[in-house]
Design a protein around this motif. Structure first.
Motif, PDB file in Angstrom:
ATOM      1  N   ALA A 146     -24.196  39.369  -2.168  1.00 57.19           N
ATOM      2  CA  ALA A 146     -24.942  39.045  -0.947  1.00 57.19           C
ATOM      3  C   ALA A 146     -24.372  37.810  -0.266  1.00 57.19           C
ATOM      4  CB  ALA A 146     -26.426  38.841  -1.280  1.00 57.19           C
ATOM      5  N   ASP A 147     -24.084  36.768  -1.037  1.00 59.26           N
ATOM      6  CA  ASP A 147     -23.581  35.533  -0.437  1.00 59.26           C
ATOM      7  C   ASP A 147     -22.212  35.732   0.207  1.00 59.26           C
ATOM      8  OD1 ASP A 147     -25.899  34.248  -1.171  1.00 59.26           O
ATOM      9  OD2 ASP A 147     -25.001  33.118  -2.814  1.00 59.26           O
ATOM     10  N   THR A 148     -21.345  36.487  -0.451  1.00 55.97           N
ATOM     11  CA  THR A 148     -20.016  36.729   0.111  1.00 55.97           C
ATOM     12  C   THR A 148     -20.114  37.572   1.376  1.00 55.97           C
ATOM     13  OG1 THR A 148     -18.958  36.506  -2.037  1.00 55.97           O
ATOM     14  CG2 THR A 148     -17.741  37.714  -0.347  1.00 55.97           C
ATOM     15  N   LEU A 149     -20.971  38.592   1.356  1.00 52.75           N
ATOM     16  CA  LEU A 149     -21.154  39.415   2.556  1.00 52.75           C
ATOM     17  C   LEU A 149     -21.683  38.566   3.712  1.00 52.75           C
ATOM     18  CD1 LEU A 149     -22.682  42.611   0.906  1.00 52.75           C
ATOM     19  CD2 LEU A 149     -20.381  42.378   1.863  1.00 52.75           C
ATOM     20  N   ALA A 150     -22.618  37.668   3.420  1.00 57.85           N
ATOM     21  CA  ALA A 150     -23.173  36.783   4.458  1.00 57.85           C
ATOM     22  C   ALA A 150     -22.103  35.821   4.971  1.00 57.85           C
ATOM     23  CB  ALA A 150     -24.364  36.006   3.893  1.00 57.85           C
ATOM     24  N   ASP A 151     -21.322  35.253   4.062  1.00 54.20           N
ATOM     25  CA  ASP A 151     -20.271  34.313   4.473  1.00 54.20           C
ATOM     26  C   ASP A 151     -19.230  35.005   5.351  1.00 54.20           C
ATOM     27  OD1 ASP A 151     -21.589  32.349   3.057  1.00 54.20           O
ATOM     28  OD2 ASP A 151     -20.180  32.347   1.372  1.00 54.20           O
ATOM     29  N   HIS A 152     -18.893  36.241   5.006  1.00 49.05           N
ATOM     30  CA  HIS A 152     -17.936  36.988   5.835  1.00 49.05           C
ATOM     31  C   HIS A 152     -18.528  37.255   7.223  1.00 49.05           C
ATOM     32  CE1 HIS A 152     -14.728  37.456   3.038  1.00 49.05           C
ATOM     33  NE2 HIS A 152     -15.462  38.099   2.148  1.00 49.05           N
ATOM     34  N   ALA A 153     -19.834  37.516   7.285  1.00 47.03           N
ATOM     35  CA  ALA A 153     -20.471  37.732   8.586  1.00 47.03           C
ATOM     36  C   ALA A 153     -20.368  36.463   9.434  1.00 47.03           C
ATOM     37  CB  ALA A 153     -21.936  38.138   8.406  1.00 47.03           C
ATOM     38  N   LEU A 154     -20.587  35.301   8.832  1.00 47.73           N
ATOM     39  CA  LEU A 154     -20.459  34.039   9.571  1.00 47.73           C
ATOM     40  C   LEU A 154     -19.007  33.784   9.969  1.00 47.73           C
ATOM     41  CD1 LEU A 154     -22.849  31.591   7.708  1.00 47.73           C
ATOM     42  CD2 LEU A 154     -23.052  32.414  10.043  1.00 47.73           C
ATOM     43  N   GLU A 155     -18.073  34.084   9.073  1.00 48.17           N
ATOM     44  CA  GLU A 155     -16.657  33.877   9.384  1.00 48.17           C
ATOM     45  C   GLU A 155     -16.225  34.726  10.571  1.00 48.17           C
ATOM     46  OE1 GLU A 155     -14.476  34.670   5.798  1.00 48.17           O
ATOM     47  OE2 GLU A 155     -15.437  33.008   4.749  1.00 48.17           O
ATOM     48  N   ARG A 156     -16.794  35.926  10.676  1.00 47.47           N
ATOM     49  CA  ARG A 156     -16.426  36.810  11.788  1.00 47.47           C
ATOM     50  C   ARG A 156     -16.888  36.240  13.134  1.00 47.47           C
ATOM     51  NH1 ARG A 156     -17.793  40.831   8.116  1.00 47.47           N
ATOM     52  NH2 ARG A 156     -19.773  41.212   9.136  1.00 47.47           N
ATOM     53  N   LEU A 157     -17.806  35.287  13.112  1.00 45.84           N
ATOM     54  CA  LEU A 157     -18.203  34.641  14.365  1.00 45.84           C
ATOM     55  C   LEU A 157     -17.048  33.830  14.945  1.00 45.84           C
ATOM     56  CD1 LEU A 157     -21.803  33.412  13.546  1.00 45.84           C
ATOM     57  CD2 LEU A 157     -21.153  35.295  15.052  1.00 45.84           C
ATOM     58  N   GLY A 158     -16.164  33.367  14.078  1.00 46.85           N
ATOM     59  CA  GLY A 158     -14.989  32.622  14.528  1.00 46.85           C
ATOM     60  C   GLY A 158     -15.375  31.434  15.397  1.00 46.85           C
ATOM     61  N   VAL A 159     -14.647  31.270  16.487  1.00 49.98           N
ATOM     62  CA  VAL A 159     -14.869  30.114  17.353  1.00 49.98           C
ATOM     63  C   VAL A 159     -16.194  30.198  18.100  1.00 49.98           C
ATOM     64  CG1 VAL A 159     -12.427  29.591  17.634  1.00 49.98           C
ATOM     65  CG2 VAL A 159     -13.550  31.117  19.257  1.00 49.98           C
ATOM     66  N   ARG A 160     -16.825  31.374  18.100  1.00 49.08           N
ATOM     67  CA  ARG A 160     -18.130  31.477  18.761  1.00 49.08           C
ATOM     68  C   ARG A 160     -19.166  30.580  18.110  1.00 49.08           C
ATOM     69  NH1 ARG A 160     -18.974  37.718  18.555  1.00 49.08           N
ATOM     70  NH2 ARG A 160     -17.917  37.288  16.619  1.00 49.08           N
ATOM     71  N   ILE A 161     -18.933  30.167  16.857  1.00 52.14           N
ATOM     72  CA  ILE A 161     -19.854  29.265  16.181  1.00 52.14           C
ATOM     73  C   ILE A 161     -19.927  27.926  16.920  1.00 52.14           C
ATOM     74  CG2 ILE A 161     -18.290  28.133  14.548  1.00 52.14           C
ATOM     75  CD1 ILE A 161     -21.627  29.559  13.507  1.00 52.14           C
ATOM     76  N   GLU A 162     -18.877  27.592  17.683  1.00 52.99           N
ATOM     77  CA  GLU A 162     -18.865  26.357  18.459  1.00 52.99           C
ATOM     78  C   GLU A 162     -19.984  26.308  19.488  1.00 52.99           C
ATOM     79  OE1 GLU A 162     -16.945  23.526  18.150  1.00 52.99           O
ATOM     80  OE2 GLU A 162     -16.330  24.448  16.272  1.00 52.99           O
ATOM     81  N   SER A 163     -20.539  27.460  19.853  1.00 55.05           N
ATOM     82  CA  SER A 163     -21.639  27.452  20.819  1.00 55.05           C
ATOM     83  C   SER A 163     -22.847  26.716  20.275  1.00 55.05           C
ATOM     84  CB  SER A 163     -22.015  28.890  21.204  1.00 55.05           C
ATOM     85  OG  SER A 163     -22.584  29.567  20.095  1.00 55.05           O
ATOM     86  N   LEU A 164     -22.927  26.534  18.970  1.00 52.15           N
ATOM     87  CA  LEU A 164     -24.032  25.764  18.394  1.00 52.15           C
ATOM     88  C   LEU A 164     -24.002  24.317  18.873  1.00 52.15           C
ATOM     89  CD1 LEU A 164     -23.989  26.875  14.656  1.00 52.15           C
ATOM     90  CD2 LEU A 164     -25.727  27.424  16.363  1.00 52.15           C
ATOM     91  N   TRP A 165     -22.805  23.801  19.143  1.00 51.74           N
ATOM     92  CA  TRP A 165     -22.684  22.388  19.431  1.00 51.74           C
ATOM     93  C   TRP A 165     -22.711  22.102  20.928  1.00 51.74           C
ATOM     94  CZ3 TRP A 165     -23.606  22.634  14.783  1.00 51.74           C
ATOM     95  CH2 TRP A 165     -22.809  23.248  13.849  1.00 51.74           C
ATOM     96  N   GLY A 166     -22.738  23.116  21.754  1.00 51.14           N
ATOM     97  CA  GLY A 166     -22.775  22.897  23.190  1.00 51.14           C
ATOM     98  C   GLY A 166     -24.167  22.486  23.644  1.00 51.14           C
ATOM     99  N   GLU A 167     -24.215  22.106  24.893  1.00 51.16           N
ATOM    100  CA  GLU A 167     -25.522  21.762  25.464  1.00 51.16           C
ATOM    101  C   GLU A 167     -26.386  23.006  25.539  1.00 51.16           C
ATOM    102  OE1 GLU A 167     -26.721  18.726  26.382  1.00 51.16           O
ATOM    103  OE2 GLU A 167     -24.887  17.886  25.568  1.00 51.16           O
ATOM    104  N   PRO A 168     -27.666  22.919  25.194  1.00 49.71           N
ATOM    105  CA  PRO A 168     -28.538  24.096  25.253  1.00 49.71           C
ATOM    106  C   PRO A 168     -28.796  24.552  26.677  1.00 49.71           C
ATOM    107  CG  PRO A 168     -29.738  22.149  24.463  1.00 49.71           C
ATOM    108  CD  PRO A 168     -28.319  21.736  24.722  1.00 49.71           C
TER     109      PRO A 168
END
Length: 168
Positions: A146-168
């Protein structure tokens, strides 16, 4: 039907569950990150204001050092906030995938079938605490926990994860 085709419904359900969990976590993360950033920026502005007061001829060098320190401090706080938000998001996604597996979103035998299809009938299948399996044959290891499957799902977000740090 290939093993990849057979995994499509599994992936779809895991992605749906992970995305729903991630969306909620992202909204909370954005709010938390925005608050932390506002506080860090306010602290930096207070420090910078103080540094400007020291702007006499002799204080120019000290003020420059203070501005650098304030910027470094603000950046350090922002990085710490980002790390905390990402860790919270990862924990939430992992929890969601574990829950989805526990609730039968993916039948228990489906992962074993997939492992067998990818590694062969001789694969040694081992259940993983928290959900999922690992499979091994000499020279190869497959982790469908489960943890590896979840981590791979987050990794597939790639640079889109940077949207967390932008202004809301």
């Amino acid at each position: 039907m290939t093993a990849v085709d057979e995994l499509d419904p599994v992936r779809a359900e895991l992605l749906r569950a992970a995305r729903a969990e991630a969306e909620a976590a992202v909204e909370q993360a954005r709010a938390d990150a925005a608050q932390t950033l506002r506080a860090a920026r306010a602290d930096a502005e207070r420090i910078l204001a103080r540094a400007r007061e020291l702007g006499t001829a002799d204080g120019c060098a000290a003020a420059a050092r203070e501005r650098v320190r304030a910027a470094e401090d603000a950046w350090s706080r922002e990085l710490a906030a980002r790390a905390e938000v990402y860790a919270d998001l990862q924990a939430a996604v992992r929890s969601g995938v574990r829950r989805a597996l526990a609730e039968g979103a993916v039948p228990a035998g489906r992962l074993a079938q997939t492992a067998g299809a990818l590694l062969g009938a001789d694969a040694r299948i081992t259940a993983v605490p928290g959900g999922g399996i690992t499979a091994d044959v000499p020279g190869r290891h497959l982790d469908l926990s489960a943890d590896t499957l979840a981590d791979h799902a987050l990794e597939r977000l790639g640079v889109r994860i940077e949207s967390l740090w932008g202004e809301p």
